[in-house]
Each structure stands twice: as structure tokens, then as C-alpha cells.
Design a protein around this motif. Structure first.
Motif, PDB file in Angstrom:
ATOM      1  N   ILE A  90       0.947  -1.218   0.112  1.00 15.04           N
ATOM      2  CA  ILE A  90       0.141  -0.036   0.387  1.00 15.04           C
ATOM      3  C   ILE A  90       0.956   1.745  -0.184  1.00 15.04           C
ATOM      4  CG2 ILE A  90      -1.434   1.595   1.492  1.00 15.04           C
ATOM      5  CD1 ILE A  90      -1.595  -2.500   2.848  1.00 15.04           C
ATOM      6  N   VAL A  91       0.828   2.217  -0.655  1.00 21.51           N
ATOM      7  CA  VAL A  91       1.817   3.234  -0.562  1.00 21.51           C
ATOM      8  C   VAL A  91       1.006   4.597  -0.719  1.00 21.51           C
ATOM      9  CG1 VAL A  91       3.650   2.183  -2.513  1.00 21.51           C
ATOM     10  CG2 VAL A  91       1.675   3.410  -3.772  1.00 21.51           C
ATOM     11  N   PHE A  92       1.522   5.512  -0.268  1.00 20.19           N
ATOM     12  CA  PHE A  92       0.433   6.771   0.257  1.00 20.19           C
ATOM     13  C   PHE A  92       1.905   8.286  -0.817  1.00 20.19           C
ATOM     14  CE2 PHE A  92      -1.463   6.382   4.217  1.00 20.19           C
ATOM     15  CZ  PHE A  92      -2.034   5.376   4.035  1.00 20.19           C
ATOM     16  N   LEU A  93       1.004   8.137  -2.154  1.00 19.64           N
ATOM     17  CA  LEU A  93       1.806   8.811  -2.957  1.00 19.64           C
ATOM     18  C   LEU A  93       1.585  10.857  -2.674  1.00 19.64           C
ATOM     19  CD1 LEU A  93       2.468   7.061  -5.907  1.00 19.64           C
ATOM     20  CD2 LEU A  93       3.767   6.934  -3.625  1.00 19.64           C
ATOM     21  N   PRO A  94       2.311  12.045  -2.354  1.00 19.00           N
ATOM     22  CA  PRO A  94       1.780  13.203  -2.249  1.00 19.00           C
ATOM     23  C   PRO A  94       1.544  13.581  -4.274  1.00 19.00           C
ATOM     24  CG  PRO A  94       4.357  12.853  -2.186  1.00 19.00           C
ATOM     25  CD  PRO A  94       3.787  12.020  -2.225  1.00 19.00           C
ATOM     26  N   ALA A  95       0.566  13.741  -4.010  1.00 16.31           N
ATOM     27  CA  ALA A  95      -0.502  13.861  -5.574  1.00 16.31           C
ATOM     28  C   ALA A  95       0.114  15.097  -6.879  1.00 16.31           C
ATOM     29  CB  ALA A  95      -1.843  14.351  -5.144  1.00 16.31           C
ATOM     30  N   ASN A  96       0.038  14.531  -7.459  1.00 18.63           N
ATOM     31  CA  ASN A  96       0.787  15.935  -8.278  1.00 18.63           C
ATOM     32  C   ASN A  96       2.056  16.417  -7.889  1.00 18.63           C
ATOM     33  OD1 ASN A  96      -1.304  15.539 -10.313  1.00 18.63           O
ATOM     34  ND2 ASN A  96      -1.768  17.451  -8.646  1.00 18.63           N
ATOM     35  N   ARG A  97       3.038  14.875  -7.326  1.00 15.96           N
ATOM     36  CA  ARG A  97       4.604  16.102  -7.184  1.00 15.96           C
ATOM     37  C   ARG A  97       5.978  14.441  -7.271  1.00 15.96           C
ATOM     38  NH1 ARG A  97       0.815  18.111  -2.686  1.00 15.96           N
ATOM     39  NH2 ARG A  97       1.291  19.817  -2.628  1.00 15.96           N
ATOM     40  N   ILE A  98       5.102  13.504  -7.794  1.00 18.18           N
ATOM     41  CA  ILE A  98       5.993  12.270  -8.519  1.00 18.18           C
ATOM     42  C   ILE A  98       6.255  12.369  -9.791  1.00 18.18           C
ATOM     43  CG2 ILE A  98       6.006  11.081  -6.120  1.00 18.18           C
ATOM     44  CD1 ILE A  98       5.051   9.416  -6.988  1.00 18.18           C
ATOM     45  N   SER A  99       7.812  11.689 -10.324  1.00 18.87           N
ATOM     46  CA  SER A  99       7.222  11.885 -11.590  1.00 18.87           C
ATOM     47  C   SER A  99       5.959  10.648 -12.210  1.00 18.87           C
ATOM     48  CB  SER A  99       8.959  11.182 -12.446  1.00 18.87           C
ATOM     49  OG  SER A  99       9.045  10.084 -11.921  1.00 18.87           O
ATOM     50  N   LEU A 100       6.498  11.075 -13.463  1.00 16.07           N
ATOM     51  CA  LEU A 100       5.369   9.800 -14.375  1.00 16.07           C
ATOM     52  C   LEU A 100       6.125   8.452 -14.216  1.00 16.07           C
ATOM     53  CD1 LEU A 100       2.542  10.385 -15.675  1.00 16.07           C
ATOM     54  CD2 LEU A 100       3.975  10.260 -17.867  1.00 16.07           C
ATOM     55  N   ALA A 101       7.186   7.892 -13.595  1.00 12.84           N
ATOM     56  CA  ALA A 101       7.850   7.281 -14.691  1.00 12.84           C
ATOM     57  C   ALA A 101       7.588   6.363 -13.040  1.00 12.84           C
ATOM     58  CB  ALA A 101       9.097   6.998 -14.738  1.00 12.84           C
ATOM     59  N   GLN A 102       7.502   7.215 -11.550  1.00 15.79           N
ATOM     60  CA  GLN A 102       7.274   6.605 -10.606  1.00 15.79           C
ATOM     61  C   GLN A 102       6.283   6.275 -10.272  1.00 15.79           C
ATOM     62  OE1 GLN A 102       9.136  10.476  -9.133  1.00 15.79           O
ATOM     63  NE2 GLN A 102      11.207   9.079  -7.933  1.00 15.79           N
TER      64      GLN A 102
END
Ligand SMILES: Cc1ncc(COP(=O)(O)O)c(C=O)c1O
Ligand SMILES: N[C@@H](CCOP(=O)(O)O)C(=O)O
Length: 553
Positions: A232-244
């Protein structure tokens, strides 16, 4: 003096604490050339199981203790417990039984580690598990989840060093040339292996979770997918690259895109993992650092156990700078080397709490509200491992530097122009190097290692923005946009002649300035329509990539 049983329990070389003095090198050669091919129906895991059955009981061990002893006295936990913080709420550390490890001298460990490099023997073919006795000594080989990570290239940056810095002994440790494209694989193989073990022991772990700026999530989801464990991963929206972003999606993780920054995601995952049986995979969990520290050991190994003067590491959540320190320190404490290098931690100026703390003379630490940076994986304002980082830097006379957006992007472009293809975080580390060379702190002949933490291919959008000169308030001094040319021989010849003329003039100046060194210009011809740069003829894909991104600045 160690007992015979102790020595017999070790894979190799038996009954000797010093292989070269006691015929160990000969044993090494015999073992290298004499290994028989395993039976066809046996895989490398089965083979390891069969060989292991012959070995005696385990003699090395490790446990969790409060970091720097800052807990109640005698407090410790088994690695099979699910615990991330000490009773006082402080950080934990994995403490190895150094007494047991010290029964073998530095030469023994050097030879053992060297004998395992680049093999397919399970699990030692991994750069991490080739140091298993120093990482997770008690785990069964069967429980290990590995992609044979580590053993990454230590690249001699000959042209970059000579051309831009006047250095002759500059190296880039390419930790990003790895299974999921970043150094996180080194820690994640350890953490997911331990989770695999805990699940087999019926411990309550239904899944593994992390907050991420893109690389931890990629590694977590890949290792979990390979072991069949939910992630389960929590990502900050619109703050990481597309590839990631696409990495955990492809690996079947449950991906939550949350409208906050990394620090907000980190807070949430800590709250969630305190409530639900989800194991926390961020570097707050000290297991991760046991894997990451092997990159430091590997650097020493790659230099034939000679110690570099400087190692420069980009810092965000600050687990890695401590991991490097720990790896070097263990090598010193166990007699593999006699000193450790000075460490430099490099931060983006838009997320620089450690830098500000360092500049205050370590007087006052204040988390910062980070702002957007091209080095998006280190956009962290409230690092969980701040205490670990400070301890590491103080113990090795370390330095903290920072890089503005323009500095880090220029440094990345300069490195790329010499044949690398680095990520913006490595640009931050290279900026630190430029600054320390300019002030004379790092000398031209100092052996220096810059740690490249992720693969440049994860961050192509930043390179596109730069080479398109599509970044607000940035000169993009080293941009190299392609030239638009008509599809006829005359037009192509005209632009080529102008180009060749210019580059031979440039070359003349260069060769007067620098003697030696390789500098060959190259020209690439794209068919119209697929050409990736240039206004009017941009293909749909290119237009999409360039135009859909908000401008930075
Ligand atoms: C590519 C990259 N470089 C550097 C870092 C910094 O590592 P640390 O958080 O351990 O300081 C991270 C993650 O934070 C990263 O993903
Ligand atoms: N850059 C990291 C940030 C989280 O760091 P961690 O080492 O604590 O997991 C990422 O890629 O998520």
C-alpha cells in the motif's frame, strides 16, 4: 580464540580466521573453480537449502536497540518484533553482535565478501546479501526476497572530473542502476525479506505500507509483488514523476494519491500503521538502513578496501546518510579499513532543514515547509532521521551543502553532457561538489565519490523542460535542443557545416585549455515528426509532455 563449532558454522573458509595466512586463498580458488553444476531439477534456492543443511548453527545475531542508547537502560527488541520506536518515542537502530563478528579479522571479512561478488549463488549474488552476516544474520535463506540488487557500477567520471572540476579521481556510485531504478532496492530487499519471515511465523502483517516521493514506493511494490505480499503506497498527488507513479501501479500496489506533500503522507502512514496490521516500510524502520549501508561497504570493496576522501550523498528523509556512515563505521570497527571518509550531505535549497541546522552550528533544528523542486524525491521538510543524520555527520567531520534549482539542473546537464544520464538528486550532490571544490575544501586530487541515487530515466520530464528552455527564470545554460531542418540534402549540409565549424573552433579552444581527455561531438538525425524537440514540428507526444507540465520556477 573462537571455537571450532563457530568456525564450522561459517560458509568459508573453515577453521581459519585469516584465510590468506592459512591457505584460505587457495581454498577460495578451489571453491571458485570447483563448484559443481547443480542438478537440473534444482533451482538456486534449493541448492542454497541443500548446502546450508551441512552448516552448523547460526553464530551471529542482531537486535533493535534505542538509537545511540537513548532509551531506558537495557531496552532491546528482537528483529521478529514489530516495533519502530523506542519506549521514549526515539529512533531505533539495528545493533549487531560485534563481539561475534570480531572473532574474525578484517582480512577474513574482506576475502569472504570479495569471494561472493557477481555470482549467482543464492542469496550471495546480491550485493546486499553478499554481506548477510552484517545485515540480517538470522534470516533463513529461503525467506529472502531478492532481485540480486547492489553490486552497482562505481563509474570513473573521467571527463566530468577533468573538464568541469579539474579532478582526476572522481567517481559516481550509480545506485540508481538497479532493479527499480534507485538505491531503495538495497533496503527494501531486507525489509520485505523480514516481512516474508514474519508472515511465515504467522505474525499479524496483512500488508506493507509506505509514504513516498516515488522511489520507496517503487521498490516496495516490486519486492512485495515478487513475494506475493500486498503493498500500500501513499503518494503526494502531482509531486512525483510519471515514471515513478506508474511503477507501483504496474506492480499491483494499492496506490493512494493524497492531496498533501510527502511530510503529510508520512504523518498519515504512521497513524495508519499504528492502527492496522500494515508493516511500515519507510526508513523510520531501521531494518531498511541495514541494506542501504551495504552501498558504503561496496564502495570500499570496489576500491580494493582503500578509503576515499569524500563521499557525497543527496539527503531527504535522511536515512541514507546515516546508512552510509554505518556501513563505513562497521568496516572500520571490524578491521577491514583503518579510517572512514568524510561525508557530505547535499540538499535542495527548496527543502533544506538539515542545511539550515548545520549552518546554525547545530544549535537549532526546525522543520521547514518544503517547496517544489526538480529533485522531487528529496522534497522533504521534516526528515524522520534527522538525529541519525546529525550523529553521522558529527562523527565523520561531515559537511552539509545545498543547491538551488538552477544549480542542480545545470549540474545535471553538465554531467549528462559527459555521457552520464543522472537524476536531479545527483545534480544536487554534484552542486555540493562544485561548491566544495570552489572553496578549496575538496582538493583536485582528493578521491571523491558522488552517490547517484536514482536512474535519470525516471526524471526525463525535468530534462525535457531544461533542454526545451521551458523553465521560468532559468537560463538553462547547458540546454541542447535539437535543430529543425528541412528534409533536403542542401539544408542538412548547411546546418552540419555550421555545426562542424563551430565545434572545431570550440575544440581548438578546449584542446589549448586541457591537454588530453576525450571529447567527441556527435550529431543525431531524427525523422521529422518523431523529432523530440522544437516548436512547430513537435509530435503529439512531445507536445503533450512539454505543454501538459506546469512550468517550474
Ligand atoms: C532519488 C533519491 N535520492 C535521495 C533520496 C534521499 O534519501 P534519504 O531520504 O535517505 O535522505 C531519496 C529519498 O528520500 C531519493 O528517492
Ligand atoms: N525519497 C523517498 C522518501 C521516503 O524516504 P524513506 O527512505 O524514509 O522511505 C521516497 O522515494 O519515497
Amino acid at each position: 580464540m573462537a571455537s571450532t563449532a563457530l568456525f564450522q558454522s561459517l560458509p568459508f573458509p573453515h577453521k581459519s580466521r585469516n584465510p590468506s595466512k592459512a591457505g584460505g586463498q587457495a581454498a577460495l580458488r578451489v571453491r571458485a573453480s570447483g563448484k559443481q553444476r547443480r542438478p537440473a531439477e534444482e533451482n538456486i534456492r534449493d541448492e542454497a537449502r541443500r548446502l546450508k543443511a551441512r552448516e552448523e548453527q547460526q553464530v551471529f545475531s542482531a537486535k533493535y536497540v534505542p538509537f545511540k542508547g537513548e532509551g531506558s537502560s537495557g531496552e532491546w527488541y528482537s528483529l521478529d518484533e514489530i516495533v519502530y520506536r523506542s519506549q521514549s518515542g526515539g529512533l531505533l537502530d539495528v545493533e549487531h553482535d560485534l563481539g561475534a563478528l570480531k572473532r574474525f579479522d578484517g582480512e577474513y571479512w574482506r576475502s569472504l565478501f570479495d569471494s561472493r561478488v557477481g555470482k549467482t549463488t543464492w542469496p550471495y549474488g546480491s550485493g546486499v546479501w553478499s554481506k548477510k552476516e552484517w545485515v540480517l544474520p538470522e534470516i533463513h535463506d529461503d525467506d529472502i526476497v531478492s532481485a540480486f540488487e547492489g553490486n552497482s557500477n562505481l563509474f570513473w567520471a573521467e571527463r566530468f572530473g577533468k573538464h568541469f572540476l579539474g579532478m582526476n579521481d572522481l567517481w559516481v556510485k550509480h545506485c540508481g542502476i538497479s532493479h527499480t531504478g534507485s538505491f531503495k532496492d538495497l533496503g527494501m530487499t531486507v525489509l520485505v525479506s523480514q516481512v516474508n519471515r514474519l508472515r511465515k511465523m504467522n505474525r499479524p502483517v496483512v500488508g506493507v505500507g509506505c509514504a513516498s516521493t516515488g522511489d520507496t514506493s517503487a521498490a516496495l511494490s516490486a519486492y512485495c509483488a515478487s513475494a506475493g505480499i500486498p503493498s500500500i503506497v501513499f503518494l503526494p498527488a502531482n509531486r512525483i514523476s510519471l515514471a515513478q507513479l506508474v511503477q507501483p501501479i504496474a506492480n499491483g500496489a494499492f496506490v493512494l494519491s493524497i492531496d498533501t506533500d510527502f511530510d503529510g503522507c508520512m504523518q498519515l502512514i504512521r497513524e495508519v500503521t499504528a492502527e492496522l496490521p500494515i508493516y511500515l516500510a519507510n526508513s523510520l524502520n531501521s531494518l531498511r538502513l541495514e541494506g542501504q549501508k551495504t552501498a558504503a561497504i561496496e564502495i570500499l570493496q570496489q576500491f580494493d578496501w582503500q578509503v576515499p576522501d569524500w563521499v557525497i550523498v543527496p539527503g531527504g528523509n535522511l536515512g541514507n546518510i546515516y546508512a552510509f556512515y554505518k556501513g563505513f563505521k562497521m568496516c572500520q570497527d571490524l578491521g577491514l579499513v583503518d579510517k572512514i571518509p568524510r561525508l557530505v550531505c547535499a540538499q535542495a535549497a527548496n527543502a533544506d532543514p538539515l542545511y539550515l541546522y548545520f549552518k546554525s552550528g547545530w544549535k537549532e533544528f526546525r522543520p521547514v515547509k518544503s517547496t517544489t523542486t526538480f529533485a522531487s524525491a528529496i522534497q522533504i521538510g521534516d526528515p524522520v532521521s534527522i538525529d541519525r543524520a546529525v550523529h553521522a555527520l558529527k562523527s565523520c567531520d561531515g559537511i552539509v551543502e545545498e543547491a538551488t534549482e538552477e544549480e542542480l539542473m545545470d549540474a545535471m546537464a553538465q554531467a549528462d553532457s559527459t555521457g552520464m544520464f543522472i537524476c536531479p538528486h545527483t545534480g544536487v550532490a554534484l552542486t555540493a561538489l562544485f561548491k566544495l571544490r570552489n572553496t578549496g575544501v575538496i582538493k583536485p586530487t582528493d578521491r571523491t565519490v558522488v552517490v547517484s541515487t536514482a536512474h535519470g530515466l525516471k526524471f526525463t520530464q525535468s530534462k525535457i523542460d531544461y533542454h526545451s528552455r521551458n523553465i521560468k527564470d532559468m537560463a538553462c545554460r547547458f540546454a541542447n535542443p535539437p535543430m529543425q531542418v528541412k528534409a533536403d540534402f542542401g539544408s542538412v549540409m548547411d546546418v552540419l557545416k555550421t555545426y562542424l565549424q563551430k565545434s572545431s573552433e570550440k575544440d581548438g579552444v578546449k584542446s589549448r585549455k586541457h591537454k588530453g581527455g576525450l571529447s567527441i561531438d556527435c550529431t543525431v538525425i531524427f525523422p521529422l515528426g518523431t523529432m523530440p524537440f522544437g516548436g512547430a514540428i513537435a509530435s503529439a507526444l512531445w507536445a503533450n509532455l512539454v505543454l501538459s507540465k506546469p512550468k517550474k520556477g
